[in-house]
Design a protein around this motif. Structure first.
Motif, PDB file in Angstrom:
ATOM      1  N   ASP A   2       3.274   3.043  32.123  1.00  0.00           N
ATOM      2  CA  ASP A   2       2.300   3.641  31.218  1.00  0.00           C
ATOM      3  C   ASP A   2       1.764   4.943  31.806  1.00  0.00           C
ATOM      4  N   GLN A   3       1.770   5.997  30.994  1.00  0.00           N
ATOM      5  CA  GLN A   3       1.288   7.298  31.448  1.00  0.00           C
ATOM      6  C   GLN A   3       0.118   7.797  30.623  1.00  0.00           C
ATOM      7  N   ILE A   4      -0.343   6.986  29.671  1.00  0.00           N
ATOM      8  CA  ILE A   4      -1.493   7.335  28.839  1.00  0.00           C
ATOM      9  C   ILE A   4      -2.462   6.161  28.858  1.00  0.00           C
ATOM     10  N   HIS A   5      -3.714   6.428  29.243  1.00  0.00           N
ATOM     11  CA  HIS A   5      -4.729   5.377  29.344  1.00  0.00           C
ATOM     12  C   HIS A   5      -6.002   5.829  28.626  1.00  0.00           C
ATOM     13  N   PHE A   6      -6.419   5.052  27.645  1.00  0.00           N
ATOM     14  CA  PHE A   6      -7.667   5.342  26.935  1.00  0.00           C
ATOM     15  C   PHE A   6      -8.809   4.715  27.715  1.00  0.00           C
ATOM     16  N   LEU A   7      -9.813   5.517  28.025  1.00  0.00           N
ATOM     17  CA  LEU A   7     -10.934   5.024  28.818  1.00  0.00           C
ATOM     18  C   LEU A   7     -11.942   4.307  27.928  1.00  0.00           C
ATOM     19  N   ASN A   8     -12.601   3.341  28.512  1.00  0.00           N
ATOM     20  CA  ASN A   8     -13.636   2.608  27.768  1.00  0.00           C
ATOM     21  C   ASN A   8     -14.904   3.467  27.677  1.00  0.00           C
ATOM     22  N   GLU A  10     -17.791   3.253  29.180  1.00  0.00           N
ATOM     23  CA  GLU A  10     -18.367   3.624  30.477  1.00  0.00           C
ATOM     24  C   GLU A  10     -17.561   4.742  31.138  1.00  0.00           C
ATOM     25  N   GLY A  11     -16.234   4.643  31.100  1.00  0.00           N
ATOM     26  CA  GLY A  11     -15.384   5.684  31.674  1.00  0.00           C
ATOM     27  C   GLY A  11     -15.559   7.012  30.962  1.00  0.00           C
ATOM     28  N   THR A  12     -15.655   6.950  29.643  1.00  0.00           N
ATOM     29  CA  THR A  12     -15.860   8.159  28.849  1.00  0.00           C
ATOM     30  C   THR A  12     -17.192   8.811  29.188  1.00  0.00           C
ATOM     31  N   LYS A  13     -18.229   7.996  29.376  1.00  0.00           N
ATOM     32  CA  LYS A  13     -19.543   8.529  29.745  1.00  0.00           C
ATOM     33  C   LYS A  13     -19.479   9.203  31.123  1.00  0.00           C
ATOM     34  N   ARG A  14     -18.775   8.587  32.049  1.00  0.00           N
ATOM     35  CA  ARG A  14     -18.650   9.176  33.393  1.00  0.00           C
ATOM     36  C   ARG A  14     -17.940  10.525  33.351  1.00  0.00           C
ATOM     37  N   VAL A  68      -4.373  13.618  34.632  1.00  0.00           N
ATOM     38  CA  VAL A  68      -5.416  14.533  34.196  1.00  0.00           C
ATOM     39  C   VAL A  68      -6.315  13.802  33.204  1.00  0.00           C
ATOM     40  N   LEU A  69      -7.466  14.379  32.958  1.00  0.00           N
ATOM     41  CA  LEU A  69      -8.453  13.772  32.062  1.00  0.00           C
ATOM     42  C   LEU A  69      -8.620  14.644  30.830  1.00  0.00           C
ATOM     43  N   VAL A  70      -8.748  14.000  29.690  1.00  0.00           N
ATOM     44  CA  VAL A  70      -8.959  14.701  28.426  1.00  0.00           C
ATOM     45  C   VAL A  70     -10.307  14.265  27.884  1.00  0.00           C
ATOM     46  N   ASP A  71     -11.156  15.234  27.610  1.00  0.00           N
ATOM     47  CA  ASP A  71     -12.462  14.940  27.034  1.00  0.00           C
ATOM     48  C   ASP A  71     -12.576  15.663  25.697  1.00  0.00           C
ATOM     49  N   SER A  72     -12.771  14.882  24.667  1.00  0.00           N
ATOM     50  CA  SER A  72     -12.965  15.429  23.328  1.00  0.00           C
ATOM     51  C   SER A  72     -14.255  14.844  22.799  1.00  0.00           C
ATOM     52  N   SER A  78     -12.556   9.361  26.035  1.00  0.00           N
ATOM     53  CA  SER A  78     -11.760  10.157  26.967  1.00  0.00           C
ATOM     54  C   SER A  78     -10.439   9.448  27.245  1.00  0.00           C
ATOM     55  N   VAL A  79      -9.479  10.234  27.688  1.00  0.00           N
ATOM     56  CA  VAL A  79      -8.141   9.724  27.960  1.00  0.00           C
ATOM     57  C   VAL A  79      -7.697  10.228  29.326  1.00  0.00           C
ATOM     58  N   MET A  80      -6.972   9.377  30.046  1.00  0.00           N
ATOM     59  CA  MET A  80      -6.343   9.772  31.298  1.00  0.00           C
ATOM     60  C   MET A  80      -4.832   9.684  31.064  1.00  0.00           C
ATOM     61  N   LEU A  81      -4.135  10.773  31.353  1.00  0.00           N
ATOM     62  CA  LEU A  81      -2.697  10.779  31.157  1.00  0.00           C
ATOM     63  C   LEU A  81      -2.053  11.733  32.145  1.00  0.00           C
ATOM     64  N   THR A  82      -0.727  11.655  32.253  1.00  0.00           N
ATOM     65  CA  THR A  82      -0.042  12.550  33.170  1.00  0.00           C
ATOM     66  C   THR A  82       0.140  13.918  32.511  1.00  0.00           C
ATOM     67  N   TRP A  83       0.298  14.930  33.355  1.00  0.00           N
ATOM     68  CA  TRP A  83       0.533  16.280  32.851  1.00  0.00           C
ATOM     69  C   TRP A  83       1.817  16.321  32.012  1.00  0.00           C
ATOM     70  N   LYS A  84       2.786  15.507  32.386  1.00  0.00           N
ATOM     71  CA  LYS A  84       4.026  15.432  31.601  1.00  0.00           C
ATOM     72  C   LYS A  84       3.722  15.043  30.161  1.00  0.00           C
ATOM     73  N   MET A  85       2.792  14.129  29.954  1.00  0.00           N
ATOM     74  CA  MET A  85       2.430  13.694  28.605  1.00  0.00           C
ATOM     75  C   MET A  85       1.685  14.794  27.847  1.00  0.00           C
TER      76      MET A  85
END
Length: 125
Positions: A2-8, A10-14, A68-72, A78-85
């Motif tokens: 898995d290379q894409i992880h959706f944060l919960n 609490e993770g999104t708040k952090r 890397v982290l994506v914040d929208s 927020s999402v954590m995924l690889t740069w390849k993704m």
């Protein structure tokens, strides 16, 4: 793997708190990374730019395996995924809403403005 992880929640708040404390997003969206990065490289998304944008992202020198982290703000997650993704799924990321992509070092950032503009900042001030 898995290379894409959706944060919960609490993770999104952090992630939001980290960005707020860093000051990286204080001039977003009108002057992305002003007063945070010395170098800012821009890219305009146009029709049929698939190969050009992938090359532009690839040439940023970030390893494919780097998480890397994506914040929208609008999506609320927020999402954590690889740069390849990021490179592979750029059309799904750079679509409607403003978002920022960065890594935990805060040494670079990629801001997508919903009117088809990408801004890549490096070299923290």
């Amino acid at each position: 793997k898995d290379q894409i992880h959706f944060l919960n929640k609490e993770g999104t708040k952090r992630i939001g708190d980290l960005l707020a404390r860093s000051g990286m997003t204080k001039n977003v969206p009108h002057q992305p990374f002003k007063d945070y990065f010395e170098n800012i490289d821009a890219f305009r998304i146009t029709e049929n730019c698939d190969d050009r944008i992938k090359k532009w992202l690839y040439n940023k020198g970030i390893p494919f395996s780097k998480y890397v982290l994506v914040d929208s703000e609008r999506s609320g997650q927020s999402v954590m995924l690889t740069w390849k993704m990021v490179i592979k799924y750029w059309k799904g990321l750079f679509f409607v809403d403003d978002l920022i992509i960065f890594d935990s070092s805060l040494q670079w950032g990629l801001f997508y403005y919903h009117e088809g503009e990408l801004h890549f900042g490096t070299e923290s001030l």
